[in-house]
Design a protein around this motif. Structure first.
Motif: not given
Length: 243
Positions: A67-69, A130-132, A149-150
Motif C-alpha cells: 500500500d506504500s508503492l 491491504n491496498g489491493s 473483509t480482513v
C-alpha cells in the motif's frame, strides 16, 4: 564554468539513465518473492531484468509494503513499480502505466468442502492484501455486502490464517492462487467459483507504473516490452511460471 556544470549534469543523467530503481512487494509468488538465498525472484523480476537488458540499464529492486508503492512513486522515491499492479482508472489518475503485460483475474480460495460451487460471502471472513483491488472489490461491490473483509500486509499471512481456520477464504489473483495450490501442503484447499474479471475493479491487466512526469522512462519501457515480445523472450518468461 558553465561548460563544467553542463558536463557534470550530462554525466549525472547518463549514470541515472543506466540504473532503474524498481519498487515491489516481494511476497506475491509467482510474480515477486524472495528465494531461498534472499534474492528477488518471480515473473515480474524476470520481466524487469529483461527490459533493463534491452535498455542497457541496471535493475535495482526495493521490497516495500504494497500500500506504500504508489505513494512512493508519486514522491519519486523510485523510478518504477512492478508488483502485479492492476491498471485501473483510479490508479491511472495517480501514476502512468506501461502497456499491459499480463491479464488478471481474481478467485476465492477456501478449504475443500467449505462451499458448494460458489462463495456465499455473507458473514464470511475473507482475507485480502491491504491496498489491493481485491480489497476494494469486497468493500465496494454490492454483491459482496455482508462480507467481513480482513486486510493483511501480505498474502502469505492471509494464507497462513486460512490454513489455521481463522478466516473462511482468501480473495486473490488466479495466478497466485494456482501457484499456491500446487504445493503439496495445500492440497486440502481449492479455488471456489468462477474467475472474477470485473474491469471496474481489476482493470485490463497488469502494468508497470511510473511517475506521470517520467514520460521518457514510460516510452523506453514500452519500447523494450515490444522488443521482448517480438523476440520471444516474453513468452519464455511466462512459460517459466505457468503451465
Amino acid at each position: 564554468m558553465w561548460r563544467v556544470l553542463l558536463l557534470c549534469c550530462l554525466s549525472f543523467q547518463s549514470v541515472a539513465a543506466s540504473r532503474i530503481q524498481f519498487a515491489t512487494e516481494a511476497s506475491y509468488p509467482p510474480f515477486e518473492y524472495l528465494d531461498d538465498a534472499g534474492q528477488f525472484a518471480g515473473l515480474d523480476i524476470d520481466l524487469a531484468n529483461a527490459l533493463c537488458r534491452h535498455l542497457k540499464a541496471e535493475c535495482v529492486f526495493h521490497n516495500k509494503a504494497f500500500d506504500s508503492l504508489i505513494p512512493a512513486l508519486q514522491f519519486r522515491n523510485y523510478d518504477a513499480v512492478i508488483a502485479a499492479l492492476n491498471v485501473t482508472e483510479a490508479r491511472s489518475a495517480l501514476v502512468a502505466f506501461t502497456d499491459i503485460y499480463y491479464d488478471s483475474s481474481a478467485v476465492f480460495v477456501a478449504k475443500k468442502g467449505t462451499y458448494d460451487g460458489a462463495v456465499n460471502v455473507k458473514n464470511q471472513a475473507i482475507g485480502v492484501q491491504n491496498g489491493s483491488q481485491q480489497q476494494r472489490y469486497l468493500v465496494e461491490e454490492p454483491s459482496m455486502q455482508g462480507v467481513l473483509t480482513v486486510p493483511y500486509a501480505t498474502y502469505a499471512k492471509a494464507f497462513a490464517d486460512l490454513r489455521l481456520g481463522d478466516i473462511d477464504a482468501v480473495l486473490v489473483d488466479f495466478a497466485v492462487a494456482d501457484a499456491w495450490l500446487q504445493a503439496p501442503t495445500n492440497s486440502e484447499f481449492e479455488i471456489v467459483g468462477k474467475k472474477i474479471t470485473d474491469v471496474e475493479y481489476f482493470g485490463l491487466g497488469y502494468g508497470i507504473a511510473v511517475n506521470k512526469s517520467n514520460k521518457r522512462l514510460l516510452r523506453d519501457l514500452n519500447k523494450a516490452l515490444k522488443q521482448i515480445k517480438a523476440t520471444g523472450e516474453y513468452d519464455r518468461i511466462i512459460m517459466k511460471y505457468f503451465r
